[in-house]
Design a protein around this motif. Structure first.
Motif, PDB file in Angstrom:
ATOM      1  N   THR A 122      84.443  15.713  27.261  1.00 14.78           N
ATOM      2  CA  THR A 122      83.108  16.242  27.487  1.00 14.78           C
ATOM      3  C   THR A 122      83.052  17.620  26.853  1.00 14.78           C
ATOM      4  OG1 THR A 122      83.755  17.156  29.633  1.00 14.78           O
ATOM      5  CG2 THR A 122      82.804  14.944  29.615  1.00 14.78           C
ATOM      6  N   ALA A 123      81.839  18.104  26.571  1.00 16.44           N
ATOM      7  CA  ALA A 123      81.681  19.372  25.872  1.00 16.44           C
ATOM      8  C   ALA A 123      80.754  20.295  26.656  1.00 16.44           C
ATOM      9  CB  ALA A 123      81.116  19.139  24.472  1.00 16.44           C
ATOM     10  N   ALA A 124      81.126  21.581  26.690  1.00 13.73           N
ATOM     11  CA  ALA A 124      80.288  22.585  27.338  1.00 13.73           C
ATOM     12  C   ALA A 124      79.066  22.871  26.473  1.00 13.73           C
ATOM     13  CB  ALA A 124      81.096  23.864  27.560  1.00 13.73           C
ATOM     14  N   PRO A 125      77.997  23.370  27.077  1.00 21.21           N
ATOM     15  CA  PRO A 125      76.817  23.726  26.282  1.00 21.21           C
ATOM     16  C   PRO A 125      77.187  24.693  25.152  1.00 21.21           C
ATOM     17  CG  PRO A 125      76.304  23.813  28.621  1.00 21.21           C
ATOM     18  CD  PRO A 125      77.780  23.608  28.523  1.00 21.21           C
ATOM     19  N   GLY A 126      76.641  24.458  23.997  1.00 21.58           N
ATOM     20  CA  GLY A 126      76.905  25.314  22.854  1.00 21.58           C
ATOM     21  C   GLY A 126      78.064  24.881  21.989  1.00 21.58           C
ATOM     22  N   THR A 127      78.847  23.905  22.442  1.00 29.19           N
ATOM     23  CA  THR A 127      79.976  23.438  21.636  1.00 29.19           C
ATOM     24  C   THR A 127      79.455  22.678  20.425  1.00 29.19           C
ATOM     25  OG1 THR A 127      81.305  23.231  23.643  1.00 29.19           O
ATOM     26  CG2 THR A 127      82.140  22.151  21.667  1.00 29.19           C
ATOM     27  N   ARG A 128      79.795  23.150  19.248  1.00 28.54           N
ATOM     28  CA  ARG A 128      79.236  22.582  18.023  1.00 28.54           C
ATOM     29  C   ARG A 128      80.071  21.459  17.441  1.00 28.54           C
ATOM     30  NH1 ARG A 128      79.483  27.988  17.052  1.00 28.54           N
ATOM     31  NH2 ARG A 128      81.003  27.656  15.367  1.00 28.54           N
ATOM     32  N   ALA A 129      81.383  21.470  17.706  1.00 31.58           N
ATOM     33  CA  ALA A 129      82.264  20.498  17.062  1.00 31.58           C
ATOM     34  C   ALA A 129      83.552  20.390  17.855  1.00 31.58           C
ATOM     35  CB  ALA A 129      82.564  20.911  15.619  1.00 31.58           C
ATOM     36  N   VAL A 130      84.302  19.349  17.565  1.00 29.43           N
ATOM     37  CA  VAL A 130      85.669  19.221  18.063  1.00 29.43           C
ATOM     38  C   VAL A 130      86.581  19.158  16.851  1.00 29.43           C
ATOM     39  CG1 VAL A 130      85.479  16.693  18.219  1.00 29.43           C
ATOM     40  CG2 VAL A 130      87.256  17.879  19.493  1.00 29.43           C
ATOM     41  N   GLU A 131      87.684  19.918  16.904  1.00 29.08           N
ATOM     42  CA  GLU A 131      88.628  19.988  15.790  1.00 29.08           C
ATOM     43  C   GLU A 131      89.984  19.472  16.244  1.00 29.08           C
ATOM     44  OE1 GLU A 131      90.340  23.172  12.448  1.00 29.08           O
ATOM     45  OE2 GLU A 131      89.159  23.896  14.166  1.00 29.08           O
ATOM     46  N   LEU A 132      90.611  18.668  15.397  1.00 29.85           N
ATOM     47  CA  LEU A 132      91.943  18.135  15.682  1.00 29.85           C
ATOM     48  C   LEU A 132      92.897  18.568  14.585  1.00 29.85           C
ATOM     49  CD1 LEU A 132      89.681  15.786  16.422  1.00 29.85           C
ATOM     50  CD2 LEU A 132      91.704  14.457  16.962  1.00 29.85           C
ATOM     51  N   ARG A 133      94.112  18.877  14.992  1.00 24.44           N
ATOM     52  CA  ARG A 133      95.196  19.022  14.032  1.00 24.44           C
ATOM     53  C   ARG A 133      96.134  17.847  14.251  1.00 24.44           C
ATOM     54  NH1 ARG A 133      95.061  23.104  10.811  1.00 24.44           N
ATOM     55  NH2 ARG A 133      97.108  22.509  10.009  1.00 24.44           N
ATOM     56  N   TYR A 134      96.591  17.260  13.148  1.00 28.31           N
ATOM     57  CA  TYR A 134      97.381  16.049  13.273  1.00 28.31           C
ATOM     58  C   TYR A 134      98.332  15.927  12.097  1.00 28.31           C
ATOM     59  CZ  TYR A 134      94.515  13.849   9.620  1.00 28.31           C
ATOM     60  OH  TYR A 134      93.898  13.547   8.441  1.00 28.31           O
ATOM     61  N   ARG A 135      99.288  15.040  12.271  1.00 29.19           N
ATOM     62  CA  ARG A 135     100.211  14.668  11.202  1.00 29.19           C
ATOM     63  C   ARG A 135     100.128  13.154  11.043  1.00 29.19           C
ATOM     64  NH1 ARG A 135     104.643  16.429  13.222  1.00 29.19           N
ATOM     65  NH2 ARG A 135     104.604  18.458  12.185  1.00 29.19           N
ATOM     66  N   ALA A 136     100.071  12.682   9.800  1.00 36.03           N
ATOM     67  CA  ALA A 136      99.992  11.245   9.549  1.00 36.03           C
ATOM     68  C   ALA A 136     100.579  10.959   8.180  1.00 36.03           C
ATOM     69  CB  ALA A 136      98.550  10.746   9.623  1.00 36.03           C
ATOM     70  N   ALA A 163      99.065   5.897  11.294  1.00 33.11           N
ATOM     71  CA  ALA A 163     100.007   6.309  12.339  1.00 33.11           C
ATOM     72  C   ALA A 163      99.877   7.795  12.671  1.00 33.11           C
ATOM     73  CB  ALA A 163     101.451   5.979  11.929  1.00 33.11           C
ATOM     74  N   PRO A 164      98.676   8.254  13.009  1.00 31.96           N
ATOM     75  CA  PRO A 164      98.505   9.688  13.256  1.00 31.96           C
ATOM     76  C   PRO A 164      99.147  10.139  14.565  1.00 31.96           C
ATOM     77  CG  PRO A 164      96.509   8.531  13.835  1.00 31.96           C
ATOM     78  CD  PRO A 164      97.431   7.503  13.210  1.00 31.96           C
ATOM     79  N   LEU A 165      99.683  11.326  14.550  1.00 31.18           N
ATOM     80  CA  LEU A 165     100.153  12.007  15.751  1.00 31.18           C
ATOM     81  C   LEU A 165      99.264  13.232  15.929  1.00 31.18           C
ATOM     82  CD1 LEU A 165     102.145  12.557  18.069  1.00 31.18           C
ATOM     83  CD2 LEU A 165     103.575  13.787  16.415  1.00 31.18           C
ATOM     84  N   VAL A 166      98.433  13.229  16.953  1.00 32.50           N
ATOM     85  CA  VAL A 166      97.549  14.362  17.207  1.00 32.50           C
ATOM     86  C   VAL A 166      98.382  15.484  17.804  1.00 32.50           C
ATOM     87  CG1 VAL A 166      95.496  15.175  18.406  1.00 32.50           C
ATOM     88  CG2 VAL A 166      95.584  12.823  17.556  1.00 32.50           C
ATOM     89  N   LEU A 167      98.328  16.640  17.163  1.00 33.01           N
ATOM     90  CA  LEU A 167      99.128  17.780  17.586  1.00 33.01           C
ATOM     91  C   LEU A 167      98.375  18.708  18.518  1.00 33.01           C
ATOM     92  CD1 LEU A 167     100.649  18.644  14.086  1.00 33.01           C
ATOM     93  CD2 LEU A 167     101.672  17.239  15.887  1.00 33.01           C
ATOM     94  N   ALA A 168      97.084  18.874  18.302  1.00 33.93           N
ATOM     95  CA  ALA A 168      96.306  19.809  19.095  1.00 33.93           C
ATOM     96  C   ALA A 168      94.828  19.499  18.926  1.00 33.93           C
ATOM     97  CB  ALA A 168      96.603  21.247  18.658  1.00 33.93           C
ATOM     98  N   VAL A 169      94.035  19.935  19.904  1.00 33.93           N
ATOM     99  CA  VAL A 169      92.597  19.710  19.873  1.00 33.93           C
ATOM    100  C   VAL A 169      91.915  20.940  20.455  1.00 33.93           C
ATOM    101  CG1 VAL A 169      92.652  18.543  22.125  1.00 33.93           C
ATOM    102  CG2 VAL A 169      90.741  18.127  20.568  1.00 33.93           C
TER     103      VAL A 169
END
Length: 401
Positions: free
Chosen positions: A115-129, A193-199
């Motif tokens: 879920t996203a708080a008001p004003g959140t424009r995007a979600v960003e992921l860092r990953y390795r694949a 085969a992505p490994l999500v590192l951070a969000v």
């Protein structure tokens, strides 16, 4: 190795109801050494000194730059191998076919829900694949494609492009939420085969979405999603959205032939609903006789029942496969004969008293036009199969008023 989320209980009257404790891991030791903060470029996605990596049961903690451990956001997870979600129990891979173990390393069905708080424009992921290689068969799908859905509707796509052995980021713009509790789902490029590192959220905060009851779905390449053009279009994903469940995809391309060690893993995996959809690979590539498939179906269901004596169990028999319907395999059996044997086994188990076991005959569900290659459904075929499964679950498991 740890097992992930509880499956959630069945509601009175046969409905499936999420458990408030459904996000807690079932293995002992969860939380020991926990609390890691995800950091971009941090290898396993955890700061030094952490435990075995991302885990689904922890509260999200924000690290430097707003980056969070992705574990609490991940759904569709059955087991962990360090920081990586996997689709078989790593402690028993030695008794499984190598090709099944290879397919299980792909995070099929794994996704993020938030879920996203008001004003959140995007979600960003860092990953390795892995860098995309040459694709064999199927529709053309852009590599490293991330898809955003909002409350069951597509809302956008984004692309990543990691270098060999490196990391990358993907940013998905969020539409303005229509309600404070609106759930956004990020589907991953499973084949890479992505490994999500951070969000992290961009312009505002994000939080893990509430957990839903687990639905374990076992099968072959059709269950794995071949040849849907997007992971979100695979029939378990589509049916899971419609039913409000957390589908855990245990479809294994090239296998999914009723392997009893997998049945033992299903017996130990908490779930509110279980579906078995196998049999076409018992025609080929491993020829099976009707008598053997009859016995195997009874043994597989019986093994699952040792851990789930009253969990609703839906069996989907093999779908239409025109080239195999009347053609004998190496053991002299046609697919029509194998399908009849599997269905007979389910009916006999019901007659013997298993009133929580249900059959969905697969042959009439699809037409030849729903098949990409004469075997695997296209997007329309996956949608039609998903609709049939949803109707069967609502009819048998959650009776309509």
């Amino acid at each position: 190795m740890t097992a992930s989320e509880d499956g959630g209980p069945m509601a009175a009257g046969g409905g499936i109801e999420a458990d408030p404790a459904a996000g807690q891991e079932t293995a002992a030791g969860q939380g020991a050494g926990g609390g890691q903060e995800a950091v971009p470029g941090g290898g396993s996605g955890a700061v030094p000194g952490g435990g075995s990596g991302a885990r689904a049961g922890r509260e999200p903690r924000e690290g430097a730059g707003g980056w969070c451990d992705p574990g609490p956001y991940l759904r569709g997870v059955a087991w962990w191998d360090g920081p990586r979600p996997v689709r078989v129990d790593p402690s028993v891979v030695g008794v499984l076919p190598w090709e099944l173990v290879e397919r299980a390393a792909l995070p099929v069905g794994v996704r993020l829900e938030l879920t996203a708080a008001p004003g959140t424009r995007a979600v960003e992921l860092r990953y390795r694949a892995r860098v995309p290689g040459r694709k064999n068969g199927g529709p053309s799908v852009p590599p490293h494609l991330f898809a955003l859905w909002r409350d069951g509707r597509p809302a956008g796509e984004a692309y990543g492009a990691p270098a060999a052995g490196g990391e990358a980021a993907a940013v998905l713009d969020l539409p303005r939420p229509e309600r404070p509790d609106e759930v956004f789902t990020v589907y991953l490029p499973e084949a890479a085969a992505p490994l999500v590192l951070a969000v992290r959220g961009v312009g505002g905060g994000i939080a893990p979405a509430p957990r839903r009851a687990r639905w374990a779905v076992y099968g072959d390449s059709i269950t794995e999603g071949w040849w849907a053009t997007r992971p979100a279009h695979a029939w378990p994903a589509a049916a899971g959205r419609a039913l409000g469940l957390d589908p855990v995809n245990l479809g294994y391309a090239g296998t999914g032939r009723g392997e009893l060690p997998v049945a033992r893993q299903l017996a130990a995996l908490p779930a509110a609903l279980i579906t078995l959809a196998f049999g076409t690979n018992c025609w080929e590539p491993v020829p099976t006789t009707p008598a053997r498939l009859y016995a195997l179906t009874r043994a597989f269901a019986g093994t699952v029942r040792t851990g789930h004596p009253r969990t609703p169990l839906l069996v989907v028999s093999p779908l239409l496969r025109p080239a195999a319907e009347a053609a004998p395999n190496g053991a002299g059996a046609t697919l029509a004969e194998l399908r009849a044997a599997l269905e007979e086994a389910v009916r006999d188990l019901r007659a013997a008293g298993d009133d929580r076991l249900f059959l969905l005959p697969g042959h009439p569900l699809l037409d030849p036009g729903h098949l990409w290659d004469g075997l695997h459904p296209n997007d329309a075929g996956h949608a039609r199969l998903a609709a049939a499964v949803v109707d069967a679950v609502r009819t048998h498991v959650r009776p309509r008023p």
